[in-house]
Design a protein around this motif. Structure first.
Motif, PDB file in Angstrom:
ATOM      1  N   ALA A  71      20.841  -4.742 -10.741  1.00  0.00           N
ATOM      2  CA  ALA A  71      19.485  -5.062 -10.282  1.00  0.00           C
ATOM      3  C   ALA A  71      19.447  -5.057  -8.765  1.00  0.00           C
ATOM      4  CB  ALA A  71      19.051  -6.416 -10.837  1.00  0.00           C
ATOM      5  N   SER A  72      20.490  -5.560  -8.175  1.00  0.00           N
ATOM      6  CA  SER A  72      20.496  -5.631  -6.720  1.00  0.00           C
ATOM      7  C   SER A  72      20.622  -4.229  -6.102  1.00  0.00           C
ATOM      8  CB  SER A  72      21.578  -6.645  -6.337  1.00  0.00           C
ATOM      9  OG  SER A  72      22.353  -6.225  -5.324  1.00  0.00           O
ATOM     10  N   LEU A  73      21.417  -3.346  -6.737  1.00  0.00           N
ATOM     11  CA  LEU A  73      21.495  -1.952  -6.276  1.00  0.00           C
ATOM     12  C   LEU A  73      20.143  -1.256  -6.428  1.00  0.00           C
ATOM     13  CD1 LEU A  73      24.879  -0.736  -7.872  1.00  0.00           C
ATOM     14  CD2 LEU A  73      24.415  -1.105  -5.432  1.00  0.00           C
ATOM     15  N   LEU A  74      19.479  -1.478  -7.566  1.00  0.00           N
ATOM     16  CA  LEU A  74      18.187  -0.838  -7.811  1.00  0.00           C
ATOM     17  C   LEU A  74      17.139  -1.327  -6.821  1.00  0.00           C
ATOM     18  CD1 LEU A  74      16.318   0.947  -9.731  1.00  0.00           C
ATOM     19  CD2 LEU A  74      15.617  -1.256 -10.674  1.00  0.00           C
ATOM     20  N   LEU A  75      17.095  -2.636  -6.620  1.00  0.00           N
ATOM     21  CA  LEU A  75      16.059  -3.199  -5.746  1.00  0.00           C
ATOM     22  C   LEU A  75      16.233  -2.703  -4.309  1.00  0.00           C
ATOM     23  CD1 LEU A  75      15.775  -6.715  -7.406  1.00  0.00           C
ATOM     24  CD2 LEU A  75      14.014  -4.924  -7.366  1.00  0.00           C
ATOM     25  N   ASN A  76      17.469  -2.399  -3.916  1.00  0.00           N
ATOM     26  CA  ASN A  76      17.692  -1.766  -2.601  1.00  0.00           C
ATOM     27  C   ASN A  76      16.988  -0.413  -2.533  1.00  0.00           C
ATOM     28  OD1 ASN A  76      19.197  -3.812  -1.528  1.00  0.00           O
ATOM     29  ND2 ASN A  76      21.188  -2.897  -2.067  1.00  0.00           N
ATOM     30  N   GLN A  77      17.074   0.350  -3.619  1.00  0.00           N
ATOM     31  CA  GLN A  77      16.422   1.659  -3.670  1.00  0.00           C
ATOM     32  C   GLN A  77      14.898   1.513  -3.590  1.00  0.00           C
ATOM     33  OE1 GLN A  77      19.544   3.288  -3.163  1.00  0.00           O
ATOM     34  NE2 GLN A  77      18.153   4.861  -3.908  1.00  0.00           N
ATOM     35  N   ASN A  84       0.800  -1.241   0.000  1.00  0.00           N
ATOM     36  CA  ASN A  84       0.000   0.000   0.000  1.00  0.00           C
ATOM     37  C   ASN A  84       0.828   1.283   0.000  1.00  0.00           C
ATOM     38  OD1 ASN A  84      -2.475  -1.196  -0.221  1.00  0.00           O
ATOM     39  ND2 ASN A  84      -2.982  -1.130   1.959  1.00  0.00           N
ATOM     40  N   LYS A  85       2.155   1.174  -0.147  1.00  0.00           N
ATOM     41  CA  LYS A  85       2.994   2.384  -0.234  1.00  0.00           C
ATOM     42  C   LYS A  85       3.376   2.650  -1.688  1.00  0.00           C
ATOM     43  CE  LYS A  85       5.354   2.809   4.204  1.00  0.00           C
ATOM     44  NZ  LYS A  85       6.648   2.557   4.868  1.00  0.00           N
ATOM     45  N   PRO A  86       3.076   3.835  -2.213  1.00  0.00           N
ATOM     46  CA  PRO A  86       3.488   4.148  -3.587  1.00  0.00           C
ATOM     47  C   PRO A  86       5.014   4.262  -3.676  1.00  0.00           C
ATOM     48  CG  PRO A  86       2.067   5.883  -2.668  1.00  0.00           C
ATOM     49  CD  PRO A  86       2.388   4.958  -1.552  1.00  0.00           C
ATOM     50  N   VAL A  87       5.556   3.743  -4.773  1.00  0.00           N
ATOM     51  CA  VAL A  87       7.012   3.744  -4.981  1.00  0.00           C
ATOM     52  C   VAL A  87       7.369   4.793  -6.044  1.00  0.00           C
ATOM     53  CG1 VAL A  87       8.973   2.339  -5.700  1.00  0.00           C
ATOM     54  CG2 VAL A  87       7.123   1.300  -4.367  1.00  0.00           C
ATOM     55  N   PHE A  88       8.372   5.611  -5.757  1.00  0.00           N
ATOM     56  CA  PHE A  88       8.811   6.684  -6.661  1.00  0.00           C
ATOM     57  C   PHE A  88       7.629   7.576  -7.095  1.00  0.00           C
ATOM     58  CE2 PHE A  88      12.096   3.304  -7.986  1.00  0.00           C
ATOM     59  CZ  PHE A  88      13.045   3.748  -7.083  1.00  0.00           C
ATOM     60  N   LEU A  89       6.708   7.817  -6.160  1.00  0.00           N
ATOM     61  CA  LEU A  89       5.478   8.545  -6.504  1.00  0.00           C
ATOM     62  C   LEU A  89       5.748   9.937  -7.077  1.00  0.00           C
ATOM     63  CD1 LEU A  89       2.394   8.735  -6.559  1.00  0.00           C
ATOM     64  CD2 LEU A  89       2.461   9.579  -4.210  1.00  0.00           C
ATOM     65  N   VAL A 105      10.891   6.159 -15.171  1.00  0.00           N
ATOM     66  CA  VAL A 105      11.199   6.440 -13.770  1.00  0.00           C
ATOM     67  C   VAL A 105      12.278   5.476 -13.242  1.00  0.00           C
ATOM     68  CG1 VAL A 105      10.231   6.362 -11.431  1.00  0.00           C
ATOM     69  CG2 VAL A 105       9.018   7.593 -13.249  1.00  0.00           C
ATOM     70  N   ILE A 106      12.220   4.218 -13.632  1.00  0.00           N
ATOM     71  CA  ILE A 106      13.282   3.281 -13.227  1.00  0.00           C
ATOM     72  C   ILE A 106      14.595   3.667 -13.916  1.00  0.00           C
ATOM     73  CG2 ILE A 106      14.059   0.875 -13.291  1.00  0.00           C
ATOM     74  CD1 ILE A 106      11.826   1.338 -11.246  1.00  0.00           C
ATOM     75  N   ARG A 107      14.519   4.025 -15.203  1.00  0.00           N
ATOM     76  CA  ARG A 107      15.693   4.526 -15.945  1.00  0.00           C
ATOM     77  C   ARG A 107      16.341   5.686 -15.186  1.00  0.00           C
ATOM     78  NH1 ARG A 107      16.583   8.815 -19.245  1.00  0.00           N
ATOM     79  NH2 ARG A 107      17.805   8.575 -21.160  1.00  0.00           N
ATOM     80  N   LYS A 108      15.518   6.641 -14.748  1.00  0.00           N
ATOM     81  CA  LYS A 108      16.012   7.815 -14.027  1.00  0.00           C
ATOM     82  C   LYS A 108      16.728   7.402 -12.739  1.00  0.00           C
ATOM     83  CE  LYS A 108      14.050  11.900 -11.702  1.00  0.00           C
ATOM     84  NZ  LYS A 108      12.812  12.697 -11.537  1.00  0.00           N
ATOM     85  N   ASN A 109      16.151   6.438 -12.036  1.00  0.00           N
ATOM     86  CA  ASN A 109      16.740   6.011 -10.771  1.00  0.00           C
ATOM     87  C   ASN A 109      17.991   5.159 -10.969  1.00  0.00           C
ATOM     88  OD1 ASN A 109      15.150   6.938  -8.227  1.00  0.00           O
ATOM     89  ND2 ASN A 109      13.617   6.610  -9.828  1.00  0.00           N
ATOM     90  N   ILE A 110      18.086   4.498 -12.115  1.00  0.00           N
ATOM     91  CA  ILE A 110      19.316   3.759 -12.431  1.00  0.00           C
ATOM     92  C   ILE A 110      20.443   4.734 -12.756  1.00  0.00           C
ATOM     93  CG2 ILE A 110      20.396   2.324 -14.215  1.00  0.00           C
ATOM     94  CD1 ILE A 110      17.905   0.572 -14.123  1.00  0.00           C
ATOM     95  N   LEU A 111      20.099   5.800 -13.489  1.00  0.00           N
ATOM     96  CA  LEU A 111      21.133   6.777 -13.859  1.00  0.00           C
ATOM     97  C   LEU A 111      21.759   7.435 -12.620  1.00  0.00           C
ATOM     98  CD1 LEU A 111      19.479   8.391 -17.032  1.00  0.00           C
ATOM     99  CD2 LEU A 111      21.502   6.910 -16.970  1.00  0.00           C
ATOM    100  N   LYS A 112      21.047   7.382 -11.499  1.00  0.00           N
ATOM    101  CA  LYS A 112      21.567   7.953 -10.246  1.00  0.00           C
ATOM    102  C   LYS A 112      22.500   7.002  -9.499  1.00  0.00           C
ATOM    103  CE  LYS A 112      17.320  10.438  -8.947  1.00  0.00           C
ATOM    104  NZ  LYS A 112      16.204  10.297  -7.988  1.00  0.00           N
ATOM    105  N   LEU A 113      22.453   5.712  -9.870  1.00  0.00           N
ATOM    106  CA  LEU A 113      23.254   4.722  -9.139  1.00  0.00           C
ATOM    107  C   LEU A 113      24.737   4.902  -9.449  1.00  0.00           C
ATOM    108  CD1 LEU A 113      21.110   1.474  -9.723  1.00  0.00           C
ATOM    109  CD2 LEU A 113      21.199   2.888  -7.652  1.00  0.00           C
TER     110      LEU A 113
END
Lengths: 276, 276
Positions: B265-271, B42-47, B201-209
């Motif tokens: 994938a493991s770095l992203l899934l942590n985020q 029930n929590k929105p992710v990267f809202l 949005v996932i692309r954006k968050n990967i570019l930050k890793l």
């Protein structure tokens, strides 16, 4: 006011109540096709051309209309009778249907709507202005619901003081969003783009016209050919032949409808009258 | 089964009853935008990334959502509470609205739908196969309803025994219809296309890793670069990082998910876990 009926899937309903569930693939993914024909005095004009294209579009988009052409014609005739509008436009839409996952095609939804239309059987003497824009429509020879670019460009068209947009791609002149485009060369050759455009019903009927004063060709032509044209016009089911008197702010045929355009419009309107 | 609510314009209604009149510009002309986010427990992710893109898309398409981001967030939170699905996908759609003439933009219709979603917080170990296809999406940086080409290509994708299609245009590799695409070079550079793609949005968050073992770049790359890649993956809100193990029938990283892909994938899934 009389009730305006629309036909949805298998029944005639009041237009004001006509709706689709939001799982329809047109709402979810903009997926569907349509065709648009007119009636004059309750008689459909060039109906078989429209039905033929409707079934062609449906088949190309993997959509089953659920009716034969004969059945669809009977439904249309019944709708025309019920609405009794005289002169009208009829839109036959086939959507991707209610999709289980918002992506897969479902059983298509068929919508047939009719609106009164002011149909002129004489050529417009004022003409219109176009502005050019680089764009190639996707799946151009299928009459899909995709008018994303056309509607997105409306503020641009207004800013440019134009009436509509003329698409070109890789230096080739294409079409308007809802109309085909023709030029007339200094040698009196009438040309319309051949490839990657929607094959309009009025376009098709113009290509059949013959006259000793000019030749009519379906072939691709360039932006330079456009610059050198002496006349231009667009064609559509509602407008028949509409003269183009200015493109990108530059006048054609002194900003008035050209002579060949007028001759051709009169030949075409004779064909339309024969149907009505 | 509990009621599945959707939000339409200004109220929560049962999903099974949610409909739009057929004059809506999505049905008439495929015109509208959307965004898609997920909830975990029930929590929105990267809202905020999704809301920001939703308002960007709406503005670019001349559509007024009728709510501020804060108001929309409150509506979403209330819907999540009412539906109580735990893990879910939420689609926020804004259409061109009821159009007086089937062409002009009306007052947009806002639809918010929610569906249960099986969200994996581990990387898929099988991976997927892609087939390439020459196409440039129109208005690529706006999340429009236009998936005409993607859905039209489904039979082709099936014939090619692929799971999805990878678009390329003028020799540049672009994206999948619903996912961004990344390659990993032999020099451990992770690259995703920069221009004329949807900014996921996932692309954006990967570019930050960041990680000492590799560099991550947003720049255009060619079909030859794709041929020489040692690994590849796609990214999306539902799939996070999904390994690509074959393109046009040719294996990548011996037909198994690559090592760098797994690390990333493991770095992203942590985020993602931090948000949930």
């Amino acid at each position: 006011m009389d009730t305006n009926y629309v036909f949805i899937n298998d029944r005639y309903v009041e237009a004001a109540q006509a709706s689709l569930f939001i799982t329809d693939l047109a709402i979810q993914r903009g997926y569907g096709i349509f065709d648009f024909c007119k009636t004059i005095g309750n008689k459909p004009v060039f109906l078989y051309d429209h039905l033929e294209r409707f079934f062609h579009s449906a088949s190309k988009m993997h959509l089953d209309p659920g009716y034969s052409a004969t059945e669809l014609e009977a439904i249309l005739m019944r709708l025309i009778e019920k609405n009794n509008m005289g002169d009208s436009g009829i839109k036959i839409t086939l959507t991707g249907g209610y999709s289980p996952d918002g992506y897969m095609i479902g059983k298509p939804n068929l919508l047939i709507t009719q609106q009164p239309l002011d149909i002129k059987l004489s050529m417009d003497q004022k003409g219109i202005s176009l502005v050019t824009y680089a764009h190639q429509r996707q799946l151009p020879e299928i009459k899909t619901l995709d008018y994303l670019m056309a509607i997105w460009l409306q503020p641009f068209i207004k800013e440019q003081h134009a009436d509509d947009v003329l698409y070109h791609h890789n230096d080739l002149v294409k079409e308007c969003p809802r109309a085909n485009f023709f030029i007339i060369t200094k040698e009196n050759e009438i040309i319309t783009a051949k490839s990657n455009v929607l094959k309009g019903v009025i376009r098709k009927n113009i290509l059949k016209l013959a006259h000793p004063d000019f030749t009519i060709s379906e072939r691709d032509f360039t932006m330079a050919d456009l610059q050198n044209a002496k006349e231009a016009f667009i064609t559509s089911t509602t407008k028949h032949i509409m003269p183009v008197v200015s493109i990108d702010g530059k006048h054609l045929s002194q900003g008035k409808p050209g002579l060949i355009t007028q001759q051709l419009a009169s030949l075409l309107l004779n064909q339309v009258r024969k149907q009505a």
